[in-house]
Design an enzyme around this catalytic site. Structure first.
Site, short mmCIF file in Angstrom:
data_model
loop_
_atom_site.label_atom_id
_atom_site.label_comp_id
_atom_site.label_asym_id
_atom_site.label_seq_id
_atom_site.Cartn_x
_atom_site.Cartn_y
_atom_site.Cartn_z
CG ASP A 103 -4.33 -11.72 -4.61
OD1 ASP A 103 -5.11 -12.12 -5.51
OD2 ASP A 103 -4.69 -11.52 -3.43
CE LYS B 194 -8.29 -11.59 -3.75
NZ LYS B 194 -7.26 -10.80 -3.05
N1 LIG Z 1 -9.26 -14.26 -0.76
C1 LIG Z 1 -9.14 -14.07 0.52
O1 LIG Z 1 -10.12 -14.01 1.27
C2 LIG Z 1 -7.78 -13.92 1.11
C3 LIG Z 1 -7.61 -14.03 2.50
C4 LIG Z 1 -6.32 -13.88 3.00
C5 LIG Z 1 -5.25 -13.65 2.15
N2 LIG Z 1 -5.46 -13.53 0.81
C6 LIG Z 1 -4.35 -13.23 -0.11
O2 LIG Z 1 -3.32 -14.13 0.12
C7 LIG Z 1 -2.11 -13.41 0.36
C8 LIG Z 1 -1.21 -14.24 1.22
O3 LIG Z 1 -1.44 -13.95 2.60
P1 LIG Z 1 -1.36 -14.99 3.68
O4 LIG Z 1 -1.46 -14.38 5.02
O5 LIG Z 1 -2.37 -15.97 3.31
O6 LIG Z 1 0.15 -15.48 3.43
P2 LIG Z 1 1.06 -16.42 4.20
O7 LIG Z 1 2.29 -16.40 3.36
O8 LIG Z 1 0.40 -17.71 4.57
O9 LIG Z 1 1.33 -15.67 5.57
C9 LIG Z 1 1.95 -14.43 5.63
C10 LIG Z 1 2.68 -14.39 6.96
O10 LIG Z 1 3.74 -15.32 6.89
C11 LIG Z 1 4.94 -14.72 7.28
N3 LIG Z 1 6.00 -15.13 6.37
C12 LIG Z 1 6.12 -14.84 5.05
N4 LIG Z 1 7.22 -15.42 4.55
C13 LIG Z 1 7.82 -16.05 5.57
C14 LIG Z 1 9.00 -16.82 5.69
N5 LIG Z 1 9.78 -17.04 4.65
N6 LIG Z 1 9.30 -17.35 6.91
C15 LIG Z 1 8.52 -17.13 7.98
N7 LIG Z 1 7.39 -16.40 7.94
C16 LIG Z 1 7.04 -15.87 6.75
C17 LIG Z 1 4.75 -13.23 7.20
O11 LIG Z 1 5.44 -12.72 8.28
P3 LIG Z 1 6.08 -11.25 8.26
O12 LIG Z 1 4.92 -10.34 8.19
O13 LIG Z 1 6.79 -11.19 9.56
O14 LIG Z 1 6.98 -11.17 7.06
C18 LIG Z 1 3.25 -13.05 7.29
O15 LIG Z 1 2.89 -12.77 8.62
C19 LIG Z 1 -2.59 -12.10 0.97
O16 LIG Z 1 -1.64 -11.07 0.92
C20 LIG Z 1 -3.77 -11.84 0.08
O17 LIG Z 1 -3.33 -11.32 -1.16
C21 LIG Z 1 -6.69 -13.69 0.29
#
Ligand SMILES: NC(=O)c1ccc[n+]([C@@H]2O[C@H](COP(=O)([O-])OP(=O)(O)OC[C@H]3O[C@@H](n4cnc5c(N)ncnc54)[C@H](OP(=O)(O)O)[C@@H]3O)[C@@H](O)[C@H]2O)c1
Length: 298
Positions: A32, A66
């Site tokens: 993504d 996007k």
């Molecule tokens: N459409 C939108 O507006 C929008 C907004 C936000 C995100 N997104 C998309 O969604 C994706 C997911 O992002 P998110 O922040 O929402 O993901 P998330 O998985 O909820 O959070 C990511 C965070 O979780 C930590 N993490 C990942 N795996 C882990 C584990 N096994 N144990 C403990 N901590 C863990 C990571 O830490 P570390 O960095 O220390 O590994 C990172 O800081 C983004 O990359 C993007 O593509 C879309």
């Protein structure tokens, strides 16, 4: 679309390349991306090198990107799409999403603001105008599916009624503190994939990863809290995005197994409600991780 997706919202360029390569190696096939993440080039480099070295063909991976808010005018959609394809080094896209339903003043500044610091919205274009231009991309054959992100149920219903090509995917924040049940039900009824971001609550602390219910289930079933949260998301019928930034976490997040009905029920009964991202109300992401500090808002 593979249910488990790797999100590329990673501020650091070098880290984008290593994390994307590690995710591919761990088994992720759904990536993504977004023009707004300013790292499509690095994702493209990692995917090109990773797929070549592992003998993975283009049709074995699923790539999404996007359209940003400043490109909503119909004449800006195709150029923005082509620029993303170019940066990602691919010839077609599996899925193109309108990043938010908010149109900003067109131009190069991703956050056009007036002198008081307020975002300048573009009132000359409607979401349906932009959608029509997205439909044309599908007609031209370089984009297999189109969808929406950061959209609420009312607006989705309106667009769904008028769309010639119905949205294939809706990407929104969702986790046990924000289950978005009504939106999920609508998506299921209309065969729209509900794609959850922030399934781990963006990894913010304190947060979902330390929730006592999640932690207790994780201990009981011998999984990590992250694996429990991802399994819950998948079992309730959503696809899910996660952003592990190390190879160990990429493997961990890819290795999930089904939870019992009891465990699902316990998670569904969590009463805490929290939205982490105000983007759905303003078009401005409420959370952009910074390279140096986790959990800071932008
Ligand atoms: N459409 C939108 O507006 C929008 C907004 C936000 C995100 N997104 C998309 O969604 C994706 C997911 O992002 P998110 O922040 O929402 O993901 P998330 O998985 O909820 O959070 C990511 C965070 O979780 C930590 N993490 C990942 N795996 C882990 C584990 N096994 N144990 C403990 N901590 C863990 C990571 O830490 P570390 O960095 O220390 O590994 C990172 O800081 C983004 O990359 C993007 O593509 C879309």
């Amino acid at each position: 679309m593979p249910t488990l997706g790797f999100g590329t919202l990673i501020p650091d360029a070098a880290e984008t390349i290593t994390a994307t390569r590690d995710a591919l190696e761990a088994g992720f096939r759904h990536f993504d991306c977004a023009e707004r993440y300013r790292n499509e080039r690095e994702v493209g480099i990692a995917l090109e090198a990773g797929t070549a070295s592992q003998g993975i063909s283009r049709d074995e991976i699923f790539v999404t990107t996007k359209l940003w808010n400043t490109n909503h005018r119909a004449e800006r959609v195709e150029p923005a799409f082509e620029a993303s394809l170019d940066r990602l080094r691919i010839k077609y896209l599996d899925l193109y999403l309108i990043h938010t339903p908010f149109a900003f003043q067109p131009g190069d500044d991703p956050y056009p603001r007036d002198q008081d610091g307020n975002v300048i919205y573009d009132r000359e274009v409607t979401l349906l105008d932009t959608w029509r231009a997205m439909e044309t991309l599908v007609d031209h054959g370089k984009c297999r599916a189109i969808g929406l992100s950061d959209i609420g149920l009312d607006e989705l219903k309106l667009l769904h009624e008028s769309a010639r090509i119905k949205p294939a995917v809706v990407q929104v924040e969702s986790h046990p503190y924000l289950p978005e049940t009504e939106l999920l039900e609508f998506c299921k009824r209309h065969e729209i994939v509900f794609l959850a971001f922030a399934p781990l609550g963006h990894g913010m602390k304190p947060g979902l990863l330390e929730d006592p219910v999640i932690a207790a289930i994780a201990t009981r079933v011998g999984k990590t809290p992250a694996q429990v949260l991802l399994a819950w998301a998948v079992q309730r019928g959503t696809a899910v995005l996660t952003t592990p930034r190390s190879v160990t976490r990429a493997r961990e997040n890819f290795d999930i197994s089904p939870l019992s009905e009891d465990a699902l029920g316990e998670i569904n009964r969590i009463q805490t409600r929290r939205r982490l991202n105000s983007v759905v109300q303003t078009g401005v992401p409420g959370f952009i991780p910074q390279a140096s500090s986790k959990g800071s808002a932008a």
